[in-house]
Design a protein around this motif. Structure first.
Motif, mmCIF file in Angstrom:
data_model
loop_
_atom_site.group_PDB
_atom_site.id
_atom_site.type_symbol
_atom_site.label_atom_id
_atom_site.label_comp_id
_atom_site.label_asym_id
_atom_site.label_seq_id
_atom_site.Cartn_x
_atom_site.Cartn_y
_atom_site.Cartn_z
ATOM 1 N N MET A 1 0.849 -1.161 0.000
ATOM 2 C CA MET A 1 0.000 0.000 0.000
ATOM 3 C C MET A 1 0.901 1.232 0.000
ATOM 4 S SD MET A 1 -3.634 0.643 1.497
ATOM 5 C CE MET A 1 -3.867 -0.986 0.900
ATOM 6 N N LYS A 2 0.462 2.286 -0.692
ATOM 7 C CA LYS A 2 1.251 3.520 -0.773
ATOM 8 C C LYS A 2 0.540 4.678 -0.101
ATOM 9 C CE LYS A 2 3.627 2.670 -5.104
ATOM 10 N NZ LYS A 2 3.816 3.099 -6.487
ATOM 11 N N TRP A 3 1.342 5.499 0.528
ATOM 12 C CA TRP A 3 0.899 6.792 1.034
ATOM 13 C C TRP A 3 1.394 7.854 0.070
ATOM 14 C CZ3 TRP A 3 -2.019 8.413 5.071
ATOM 15 C CH2 TRP A 3 -2.322 7.476 6.063
ATOM 16 N N LYS A 4 0.553 8.808 -0.260
ATOM 17 C CA LYS A 4 0.963 9.979 -1.020
ATOM 18 C C LYS A 4 1.102 11.133 -0.039
ATOM 19 C CE LYS A 4 -1.182 8.560 -5.310
ATOM 20 N NZ LYS A 4 -2.112 8.910 -6.379
ATOM 21 N N LEU A 5 2.230 11.814 -0.119
ATOM 22 C CA LEU A 5 2.499 12.945 0.760
ATOM 23 C C LEU A 5 2.518 14.222 -0.065
ATOM 24 C CD1 LEU A 5 5.458 11.398 2.787
ATOM 25 C CD2 LEU A 5 3.017 11.324 3.329
ATOM 26 N N PHE A 6 2.054 15.307 0.526
ATOM 27 C CA PHE A 6 1.949 16.569 -0.202
ATOM 28 C C PHE A 6 2.655 17.704 0.522
ATOM 29 C CE2 PHE A 6 -1.385 13.872 -1.711
ATOM 30 C CZ PHE A 6 -1.416 14.113 -3.073
ATOM 31 N N ALA A 7 3.099 18.680 -0.274
ATOM 32 C CA ALA A 7 3.693 19.938 0.191
ATOM 33 C C ALA A 7 4.861 19.684 1.152
ATOM 34 C CB ALA A 7 2.629 20.839 0.773
ATOM 35 N N VAL B 1 5.283 6.856 -0.222
ATOM 36 C CA VAL B 1 5.927 5.938 0.708
ATOM 37 C C VAL B 1 5.175 4.610 0.666
ATOM 38 C CG1 VAL B 1 6.518 5.496 3.118
ATOM 39 C CG2 VAL B 1 6.648 7.831 2.215
ATOM 40 N N GLU B 2 5.892 3.564 0.377
ATOM 41 C CA GLU B 2 5.326 2.214 0.368
ATOM 42 C C GLU B 2 5.378 1.660 1.788
ATOM 43 O OE1 GLU B 2 3.561 -0.891 -1.683
ATOM 44 O OE2 GLU B 2 4.509 0.745 -2.770
ATOM 45 N N VAL B 3 4.243 1.095 2.254
ATOM 46 C CA VAL B 3 4.197 0.449 3.563
ATOM 47 C C VAL B 3 3.720 -0.985 3.391
ATOM 48 C CG1 VAL B 3 3.867 2.605 4.856
ATOM 49 C CG2 VAL B 3 1.864 1.320 4.074
ATOM 50 N N GLN C 1 2.901 2.545 10.246
ATOM 51 C CA GLN C 1 4.014 2.124 9.400
ATOM 52 C C GLN C 1 4.621 3.319 8.666
ATOM 53 O OE1 GLN C 1 3.012 -1.224 6.890
ATOM 54 N NE2 GLN C 1 2.142 -2.335 8.618
ATOM 55 N N LEU C 2 3.774 4.241 8.241
ATOM 56 C CA LEU C 2 4.285 5.460 7.603
ATOM 57 C C LEU C 2 5.200 6.206 8.565
ATOM 58 C CD1 LEU C 2 4.345 7.702 5.411
ATOM 59 C CD2 LEU C 2 2.288 8.632 6.519
ATOM 60 N N LEU C 3 4.752 6.383 9.803
ATOM 61 C CA LEU C 3 5.553 7.120 10.782
ATOM 62 C C LEU C 3 6.780 6.336 11.227
ATOM 63 C CD1 LEU C 3 2.790 8.835 12.936
ATOM 64 C CD2 LEU C 3 4.034 9.732 10.953
ATOM 65 N N ASP C 4 6.706 5.012 11.232
ATOM 66 C CA ASP C 4 7.882 4.198 11.541
ATOM 67 C C ASP C 4 8.932 4.341 10.442
ATOM 68 O OD1 ASP C 4 6.739 3.306 13.890
ATOM 69 O OD2 ASP C 4 6.192 1.328 13.098
ATOM 70 N N THR C 5 8.464 4.396 9.202
ATOM 71 C CA THR C 5 9.364 4.535 8.054
ATOM 72 C C THR C 5 9.970 5.930 7.984
ATOM 73 O OG1 THR C 5 8.015 2.943 6.826
ATOM 74 C CG2 THR C 5 9.494 4.322 5.526
ATOM 75 N N HIS C 6 9.180 6.936 8.354
ATOM 76 C CA HIS C 6 9.625 8.334 8.310
ATOM 77 C C HIS C 6 9.301 9.030 9.632
ATOM 78 C CE1 HIS C 6 10.950 8.552 4.162
ATOM 79 N NE2 HIS C 6 9.955 7.719 3.888
ATOM 80 N N PRO C 7 10.072 8.722 10.685
ATOM 81 C CA PRO C 7 9.799 9.307 12.000
ATOM 82 C C PRO C 7 9.910 10.830 12.023
ATOM 83 C CG PRO C 7 11.880 8.100 12.017
ATOM 84 C CD PRO C 7 11.214 7.815 10.702
ATOM 85 N N GLU C 8 10.582 11.403 11.044
ATOM 86 C CA GLU C 8 10.697 12.863 10.972
ATOM 87 C C GLU C 8 9.341 13.529 10.732
ATOM 88 O OE1 GLU C 8 11.647 11.251 6.808
ATOM 89 O OE2 GLU C 8 12.061 10.656 8.884
ATOM 90 N N ASP D 1 -6.922 0.633 -2.258
ATOM 91 C CA ASP D 1 -7.079 1.883 -1.512
ATOM 92 C C ASP D 1 -5.912 2.825 -1.780
ATOM 93 O OD1 ASP D 1 -9.450 1.215 -0.317
ATOM 94 O OD2 ASP D 1 -8.609 0.859 1.676
ATOM 95 N N GLU D 2 -6.225 4.116 -1.828
ATOM 96 C CA GLU D 2 -5.204 5.152 -1.940
ATOM 97 C C GLU D 2 -5.230 5.969 -0.657
ATOM 98 O OE1 GLU D 2 -5.627 7.493 -5.455
ATOM 99 O OE2 GLU D 2 -5.391 5.763 -6.764
ATOM 100 N N LEU D 3 -4.062 6.132 -0.044
ATOM 101 C CA LEU D 3 -3.943 6.874 1.201
ATOM 102 C C LEU D 3 -3.143 8.143 0.941
ATOM 103 C CD1 LEU D 3 -2.980 3.864 3.493
ATOM 104 C CD2 LEU D 3 -5.263 4.797 3.063
ATOM 105 N N ALA D 4 -3.564 9.244 1.564
ATOM 106 C CA ALA D 4 -2.878 10.513 1.367
ATOM 107 C C ALA D 4 -2.833 11.294 2.663
ATOM 108 C CB ALA D 4 -3.580 11.329 0.283
ATOM 109 N N LEU D 5 -1.775 12.099 2.807
ATOM 110 C CA LEU D 5 -1.568 12.931 3.979
ATOM 111 C C LEU D 5 -1.279 14.351 3.511
ATOM 112 C CD1 LEU D 5 -1.276 12.567 7.098
ATOM 113 C CD2 LEU D 5 1.149 12.240 6.714
ATOM 114 N N PHE D 6 -2.077 15.303 4.013
ATOM 115 C CA PHE D 6 -1.993 16.699 3.586
ATOM 116 C C PHE D 6 -1.718 17.630 4.758
ATOM 117 C CE2 PHE D 6 -4.744 14.738 0.493
ATOM 118 C CZ PHE D 6 -4.456 15.380 -0.694
#
Length: 92
Positions: free
Chosen positions: A1-7, A18-20, A34-41, A81-86
């Motif tokens: 599954m992929k997360w799309k990140l913006f801005a 980001v692939e999780v 998993q997104l936050l584990d992969t990119h804790p920043e 499913d498509e996941l996104a974070l804005f």
């Protein structure tokens, strides 16, 4: 599954996608964690001091907010499913 990140979230993570490991049958929380584990920043930008999603951050699952139309963090993911974070969006 992929997360799309913006801005600025994509800038912070250094990538727009980001692939999780989460997949069909897993929960939205598992994919988010998993997104936050992969990119804790990203944590300080998307989570408040109590570890909750900041009010101004928007998440989408297939173009709708899972906290409004589904079961929030307990939403079960489906194939495709498509996941996104804005971050906050402003314009003028």
């Amino acid at each position: 599954m992929k997360w799309k990140l913006f801005a600025n979230l994509a800038e912070t993570a250094g990538t727009k996608e980001v692939e999780v490991e989460a997949g069909p049958g897993d929960t939205f929380r598992e994919a988010f964690d998993q997104l936050l584990d992969t990119h804790p920043e990203l944590q300080s930008e998307v989570l408040d001091e109590e570890g909750e999603l900041r009010d101004h951050i928007r998440v989408l699952r297939n173009d709708h907010n899972p906290f409004v139309t589904d079961d929030g963090y307990d939403t079960r993911l489906e194939d495709g499913d498509e996941l996104a974070l804005f971050p906050p969006v402003s314009g003028g």
